[in-house]
Design a protein around this motif. Structure first.
Motif, PDB file in Angstrom:
ATOM      1  N   PHE A  16     -26.737 -12.279   8.024  1.00 23.02           N
ATOM      2  CA  PHE A  16     -27.791 -12.813   7.572  1.00 23.02           C
ATOM      3  C   PHE A  16     -29.262 -14.234   8.443  1.00 23.02           C
ATOM      4  N   SER A  17     -28.861 -13.361  10.610  1.00 27.81           N
ATOM      5  CA  SER A  17     -30.158 -14.417  10.863  1.00 27.81           C
ATOM      6  C   SER A  17     -30.228 -13.281  11.672  1.00 27.81           C
ATOM      7  N   ILE A  18     -31.015 -12.116  11.582  1.00 28.14           N
ATOM      8  CA  ILE A  18     -31.100 -10.687  11.523  1.00 28.14           C
ATOM      9  C   ILE A  18     -32.901 -10.770  12.276  1.00 28.14           C
ATOM     10  N   THR A  19     -32.743 -10.534  13.883  1.00 27.45           N
ATOM     11  CA  THR A  19     -34.720 -10.820  14.411  1.00 27.45           C
ATOM     12  C   THR A  19     -34.946  -9.303  14.647  1.00 27.45           C
ATOM     13  N   GLU A  20     -36.222  -9.612  15.231  1.00 30.32           N
ATOM     14  CA  GLU A  20     -36.902  -8.129  14.560  1.00 30.32           C
ATOM     15  C   GLU A  20     -36.303  -7.212  16.201  1.00 30.32           C
ATOM     16  N   GLU A  21     -35.869  -8.030  17.090  1.00 32.51           N
ATOM     17  CA  GLU A  21     -35.360  -6.745  18.138  1.00 32.51           C
ATOM     18  C   GLU A  21     -33.453  -6.457  18.014  1.00 32.51           C
ATOM     19  N   ILE A  22     -32.744  -7.020  17.023  1.00 27.79           N
ATOM     20  CA  ILE A  22     -31.891  -6.499  16.742  1.00 27.79           C
ATOM     21  C   ILE A  22     -31.351  -6.034  15.082  1.00 27.79           C
ATOM     22  N   ALA A  23     -33.138  -5.683  15.195  1.00 28.26           N
ATOM     23  CA  ALA A  23     -32.615  -4.786  13.384  1.00 28.26           C
ATOM     24  C   ALA A  23     -32.927  -4.042  13.504  1.00 28.26           C
ATOM     25  N   PHE A  24     -32.589  -3.347  12.467  1.00 28.18           N
ATOM     26  CA  PHE A  24     -31.677  -1.311  12.615  1.00 28.18           C
ATOM     27  C   PHE A  24     -32.982  -0.459  12.954  1.00 28.18           C
ATOM     28  N   PRO A  25     -32.731   0.420  13.902  1.00 28.20           N
ATOM     29  CA  PRO A  25     -34.079   1.418  14.410  1.00 28.20           C
ATOM     30  C   PRO A  25     -35.331   1.952  13.215  1.00 28.20           C
ATOM     31  N   MET A  27     -36.345  -0.647  11.031  1.00 27.51           N
ATOM     32  CA  MET A  27     -36.494  -1.153   9.952  1.00 27.51           C
ATOM     33  C   MET A  27     -36.871  -2.825   9.880  1.00 27.51           C
ATOM     34  N   ASN A  28     -37.377  -3.205   9.084  1.00 24.34           N
ATOM     35  CA  ASN A  28     -37.601  -4.747   9.061  1.00 24.34           C
ATOM     36  C   ASN A  28     -36.410  -5.432   8.602  1.00 24.34           C
ATOM     37  N   THR A  29     -36.295  -7.095   9.293  1.00 23.18           N
ATOM     38  CA  THR A  29     -34.966  -7.711   9.049  1.00 23.18           C
ATOM     39  C   THR A  29     -34.587  -8.072   8.774  1.00 23.18           C
ATOM     40  N   ASP A  30     -35.403  -8.067   6.498  1.00 22.44           N
ATOM     41  CA  ASP A  30     -34.429  -7.995   4.789  1.00 22.44           C
ATOM     42  C   ASP A  30     -33.713  -7.075   5.139  1.00 22.44           C
ATOM     43  N   PHE A  31     -34.837  -5.526   5.131  1.00 20.54           N
ATOM     44  CA  PHE A  31     -34.128  -4.847   5.234  1.00 20.54           C
ATOM     45  C   PHE A  31     -32.443  -4.300   6.021  1.00 20.54           C
ATOM     46  N   SER A  32     -32.814  -5.222   6.634  1.00 20.06           N
ATOM     47  CA  SER A  32     -31.921  -4.144   8.349  1.00 20.06           C
ATOM     48  C   SER A  32     -30.673  -5.108   7.365  1.00 20.06           C
ATOM     49  N   SER A  33     -30.545  -6.760   7.204  1.00 22.46           N
ATOM     50  CA  SER A  33     -29.247  -7.256   6.810  1.00 22.46           C
ATOM     51  C   SER A  33     -28.726  -6.931   5.330  1.00 22.46           C
ATOM     52  N   ILE A  34     -29.346  -6.104   4.732  1.00 22.01           N
ATOM     53  CA  ILE A  34     -28.363  -5.493   3.162  1.00 22.01           C
ATOM     54  C   ILE A  34     -28.015  -4.598   4.066  1.00 22.01           C
ATOM     55  N   LEU A  35     -28.629  -3.742   4.642  1.00 17.96           N
ATOM     56  CA  LEU A  35     -28.182  -3.095   5.480  1.00 17.96           C
ATOM     57  C   LEU A  35     -26.274  -3.128   5.996  1.00 17.96           C
ATOM     58  N   TYR A  36     -26.965  -4.052   7.225  1.00 16.32           N
ATOM     59  CA  TYR A  36     -25.000  -5.037   7.511  1.00 16.32           C
ATOM     60  C   TYR A  36     -24.336  -5.132   6.694  1.00 16.32           C
ATOM     61  N   GLN A  37     -25.345  -5.837   5.393  1.00 15.00           N
ATOM     62  CA  GLN A  37     -24.564  -6.914   4.161  1.00 15.00           C
ATOM     63  C   GLN A  37     -24.092  -5.998   3.516  1.00 15.00           C
ATOM     64  N   ALA A  38     -24.084  -4.559   3.549  1.00 17.97           N
ATOM     65  CA  ALA A  38     -23.732  -3.307   2.311  1.00 17.97           C
ATOM     66  C   ALA A  38     -22.366  -2.939   3.324  1.00 17.97           C
ATOM     67  N   MET A  39     -22.741  -2.687   4.373  1.00 16.12           N
ATOM     68  CA  MET A  39     -21.401  -2.195   5.541  1.00 16.12           C
ATOM     69  C   MET A  39     -19.827  -3.135   5.463  1.00 16.12           C
ATOM     70  N   TYR A  40     -20.318  -4.206   5.787  1.00 17.68           N
ATOM     71  CA  TYR A  40     -19.540  -4.901   6.045  1.00 17.68           C
ATOM     72  C   TYR A  40     -18.865  -5.364   4.930  1.00 17.68           C
ATOM     73  N   LEU A  41     -19.805  -5.319   3.447  1.00 17.67           N
ATOM     74  CA  LEU A  41     -19.637  -5.604   1.893  1.00 17.67           C
ATOM     75  C   LEU A  41     -17.893  -4.746   2.040  1.00 17.67           C
ATOM     76  N   ASN A  42     -19.045  -3.612   2.351  1.00 20.82           N
ATOM     77  CA  ASN A  42     -17.346  -2.252   1.540  1.00 20.82           C
ATOM     78  C   ASN A  42     -16.664  -1.901   2.519  1.00 20.82           C
ATOM     79  N   HIS A  43     -16.050  -2.503   4.036  1.00 22.25           N
ATOM     80  CA  HIS A  43     -14.493  -3.265   4.363  1.00 22.25           C
ATOM     81  C   HIS A  43     -13.814  -4.472   3.199  1.00 22.25           C
TER      82      HIS A  43
END
Length: 234
Positions: A16-25, A27-43
Motif C-alpha cells: 500500500f505504500s509503493i514508491t516509484e523505486e519499487i514499483a513493478f517494471p 508500471m506506475n505505483t497505483d497499478f503496482s499496488s493493485i498487482l501486489y495486493q491481488a497476489m497477496y490476497l490470493n494467498h
C-alpha cells in the motif's frame, strides 16, 4: 512440545505504500499496488479456506500499517497481519523465521508474488515435511525464481536468502546442496518478478482451465491491471 506446522506468507515489497523505486517494471505505483495486493490476497483467501496449519503468519511492511485500505482490512478479518520493518530484508526475515522455528516442528514459507498453489500441491508439501529426516523443500517457477520454502527441524544456522528479491534457484541450490538435508524440488508455482512473468500470468489466467488459480475477486483486480497495460501484453 512444538506444534506441527506454521505457514508464513511474506511480500517482496509494500502493498500500500509503493514508491516509484519499487514499483513493478513499467508500471506506475497505483497499478503496482493493485498487482501486489491481488497476489497477496490470493494467498490470504487460499489459506483461510485451507486451514491446515497450527498458525498462519501473514507478514506486511511497517510502512503499510497506516495505509491498509478498509476493504483490505475486511479481507484479513480475524487474521492479524504481522508488521516487520522490511520483510524483504534477508537478515530481518531470517531472524523472525528463526523465532517461529522455535515453536513449530515444520514451516512452509511462501512469497506472496507467486501463483498456482492448490490443495493437492499443499498436501504434497506437508507430506514431505512429515518425514523423520531433515527436509528442505524448494519450489521455483518456470523463470527459475524461488517462490516457496519448506523445512522441518529448523536450524538457526540455516542461512537461506528468504527475503532477497528474485532469488534464483540455481544460486540457491549451490548453497543448500552442501547441507545435510533431504532436498525436494518443486516447480509447479509461478512467480511475478519480471515483465516476462507478467506476460506468463496473463497467459495462464486467459485459459479457462486455470480459472481456479484465483478467486473471482482476485481475477477482477488482475484484469484491471491487464487492461491498463494491454499494450505490454500484445
Amino acid at each position: 512440545m512444538k506444534e506441527d506446522l506454521a505457514i508464513i506468507v511474506f511480500p517482496d515489497a509494500p502493498l500500500f505504500s509503493i514508491t516509484e523505486e519499487i514499483a513493478f517494471p513499467s508500471m506506475n505505483t497505483d497499478f503496482s499496488s493493485i498487482l501486489y495486493q491481488a497476489m497477496y490476497l490470493n494467498h490470504l483467501e487460499f489459506f483461510k479456506e485451507n486451514n491446515v496449519a497450527g498458525r498462519f503468519y501473514f507478514l506486511l511492511y511497517e510502512s503499510d500499517r497506516n495505509n491498509i485500505t478498509e476493504t483490505f482490512k475486511e479481507f484479513f478479518g480475524t487474521v492479524l497481519p504481522v508488521f516487520l520493518h522490511n520483510p524483504g530484508d534477508s537478515a530481518e526475515l531470517h531472524n523472525y523465521i528463526a523465532k517461529i522455528g522455535e515453536k513449530f516442528s515444520s514451516m512452509l514459507i511462501f512469497r506472496s508474488n507467486s501463483l498456482g498453489l492448490s490443495r493437492s500441491l499443499l498436501d504434497s508439501y506437508i507430506n514431505m515435511l512429515e518425514m523423520d529426516n531433515n527436509v528442505l523443500l524448494l519450489s521455483h517457477s518456470s523463470s527459475e525464481h524461488v517462490v516457496a520454502y519448506g523445512l522441518n527441524h529448523f536450524d538457526s544456522e540455516l542461512k537461506l536468502e528468504f527475503g532477497t528479491k528474485q532469488v534464483l534457484f540455481t544460486e540457491c541450490l549451490k548453497k543448500v546442496s552442501v547441507l545435510d538435508r533431504f532436498l525436494f524440488v518443486s516447480k509447479e508455482l509461478h512467480s511475478l518478478n519480471t515483465l516476462e512473468d507478467f506476460l506468463t500470468l496473463y497467459s495462464l489466467l486467459s485459459q479457462k482451465e486455470n480459472y481456479n488459480l484465483c478467486s473471482l475477486r482476485v481475477h477482477d483486480m488482475l484484469t484491471d491491471v491487464f487492461i491498463e497495460y494491454r499494450e505490454i501484453l500484445k
